[in-house]
Write an enzyme that holds these catalytic residues in place. Structure first.
Site, PDB file in Angstrom:
ATOM      1  N   PRO A   1      28.884 -11.841  10.335  1.00 50.65           N
ATOM      2  CA  PRO A   1      27.501 -11.665  10.135  1.00 50.65           C
ATOM      3  C   PRO A   1      26.704 -11.132  11.379  1.00 50.65           C
ATOM      4  O   PRO A   1      27.161 -11.655  12.626  1.00 50.65           O
ATOM      5  CB  PRO A   1      27.033 -13.450  10.011  1.00 50.65           C
ATOM      6  CG  PRO A   1      28.425 -14.025   9.412  1.00 50.65           C
ATOM      7  CD  PRO A   1      29.724 -13.355  10.048  1.00 50.65           C
ATOM      8  N   CYS A   2      26.040 -10.209  11.247  1.00 49.99           N
ATOM      9  CA  CYS A   2      25.462  -9.520  12.274  1.00 49.99           C
ATOM     10  C   CYS A   2      24.364  -9.786  12.693  1.00 49.99           C
ATOM     11  O   CYS A   2      23.997  -9.549  13.899  1.00 49.99           O
ATOM     12  CB  CYS A   2      25.263  -8.105  11.786  1.00 49.99           C
ATOM     13  SG  CYS A   2      23.878  -7.820  10.637  1.00 49.99           S
ATOM     14  N   GLN A   3      23.548 -10.940  12.158  1.00 49.72           N
ATOM     15  CA  GLN A   3      22.330 -11.187  12.581  1.00 49.72           C
ATOM     16  C   GLN A   3      22.212 -11.571  13.915  1.00 49.72           C
ATOM     17  O   GLN A   3      21.241 -11.296  14.581  1.00 49.72           O
ATOM     18  CB  GLN A   3      21.624 -12.471  11.469  1.00 49.72           C
ATOM     19  CG  GLN A   3      21.306 -11.845  10.091  1.00 49.72           C
ATOM     20  CD  GLN A   3      22.432 -11.656   9.223  1.00 49.72           C
ATOM     21  OE1 GLN A   3      23.470 -12.197   9.626  1.00 49.72           O
ATOM     22  NE2 GLN A   3      22.268 -10.958   8.075  1.00 49.72           N
TER      23      GLN A   3
END
Length: 376
Positions: free
Chosen positions: A68-70
């Site tokens: 997940p890049c957030q």
């Protein structure tokens, strides 16, 4: 990522996908791919062994993933839910990915993420290096980490999208990074969208939607500042870059977001949001790919994806680094440049209801002088 690696000649033997809508999309488009259970990578890392995929330890060629890049994005620095280190719940997929790497000991580990993943205040580059050092000590391997920031547009994707790519080769090979092929002649938005069939595109909505026709192709709200050619409706650099951002037919698309708001572009040059079909092509998905779910769910899946064409380029580079014979045929997912492109759409006048905004708006005070992002 899987689509690109498949196009580069790898066989997909297992997919880990937590999101139920994305699992439906994978099943619809690639029924033969094995979707592993439990869906979350934490469960897979707890239970799946090489023998479950018909493999032995060290037999897997590539373990690829995009955590997940957030937590690592620029937006996260301004959020109340910013990255808080490896105690953060969102660190679990990354740590589970390393556990899988040690379980399978593949020849190559491949990761993709936003630039902040390896550069910036939330970089995990040091942690990645230390995890592989620990695996090397425990398993007598020689994983060597290599990192590059690649712009998808440099490799034929019709979209400016800079991403961190991380590889680790088990036997110590140095990654042979691909050389840009399209820097001087990029694939443009028109090349990708000229033949996409659109049935009923959604209109632009929200407070600022009616301003879109007054902004030229390829520009954004800055056109209506003291630094643009329109009316001074806003202060220069006082809004986020994607505010009222539009595509230009003769340029690659701007980066596609996963969760755009009503004023967040890139918008089509026809002054409307992009359709899922158009977003898929700008990401370089095959023309027959279909994203399941509602429009919002479709756009989220597409915006979160690695451009398959970029993954194909990386897959071929991995094969070359490993000394595996690779085809000299053109890239399977390439998008051809058109000989001609229509002229830019004309720019309309600012609607009367916005003219009361015309005035002397202060610009952003400069680097380091504006609002500060959140820190931990």
């Amino acid at each position: 990522m899987d689509l690109g690696l498949e196009a580069a000649g790898f066989e997909i033997v297992g997919c880990i996908e937590h999101d139920p809508i994305a699992r439906r999309s994978l099943k619809r488009n690639r029924e033969r791919w094995m979707l592993l259970d439990p869906p979350a990578i934490e469960g897979v890392a707890d239970s799946v062994m090489p023998i479950d995929l018909g493999l032995k330890v060290r037999e897997l060629a590539v373990l690829s993933g995009a955590p997940p890049c957030q937590p690592y994005s620029k937006a996260a620095m301004w959020s109340d839910h910013a990255w808080s280190g490896f105690a953060d719940e969102r660190a679990k997929p990354l740590l589970s990915f390393f556990r899988l790497a040690e379980t399978f000991l593949p020849r190559v580990v491949l990761m993709e993420n936003v630039q902040g993943f390896v550069a910036g205040p939330h970089s995990v580059a040091a942690r990645i290096a230390s995890e592989f050092d620990a695996i090397n000590r425990r398993c007598s391997t020689s994983y060597k980490v290599s990192t590059a920031i690649l712009d998808a547009a440099d490799f034929g994707v019709p979209q400016r999208r800079r991403r961190a790519i991380i590889t680790a080769f088990r036997d110590g090979e140095e990654m042979i990074w691909p050389e840009p092929t399209h820097r001087k002649a990029p694939t443009r938005a028109w090349d990708a969208l000229h033949d996409v069939k659109v049935a009923e595109p959604a209109p632009a909505i929200g407070k600022w939607a009616a301003l879109l026709p007054s902004i030229p192709e390829g520009s954004n709200y800055i056109w209506h500042t003291s630094h643009g050619g329109g009316k001074p409706l806003f202060g220069y650099r006082t809004r986020y870059w994607s505010f009222l951002l539009k595509l230009a037919k003769d340029q690659p698309s701007w980066t596609l977001p996963a969760q755009p708001g009503p004023s967040v572009g890139p918008f089509h040059w026809d002054n409307r949001p992009l359709t899922p079909e158009e977003a898929l092509r700008l990401q370089s998905f095959p023309s027959d790919w279909y994203a399941e779910g509602t429009r919002r769910e479709q756009i989220r899946q597409i915006g979160n994806a690695t451009p398959p064409l970029l993954a194909e380029v990386i897959g071929r580079a991995i094969r070359a680094t490993l000394g595996i014979a690779s085809t000299s045929e053109p890239l399977m997912l390439r998008i051809s440049r058109r000989k001609t492109i229509p002229a830019a759409s004309p720019v309309a006048d600012v609607p009367d209801r916005f003219l009361d905004l015309v005035g002397d708006h202060p610009d952003h005070p400069g680097t380091g002088a504006g609002p500060k992002p959140r820190s931990n």
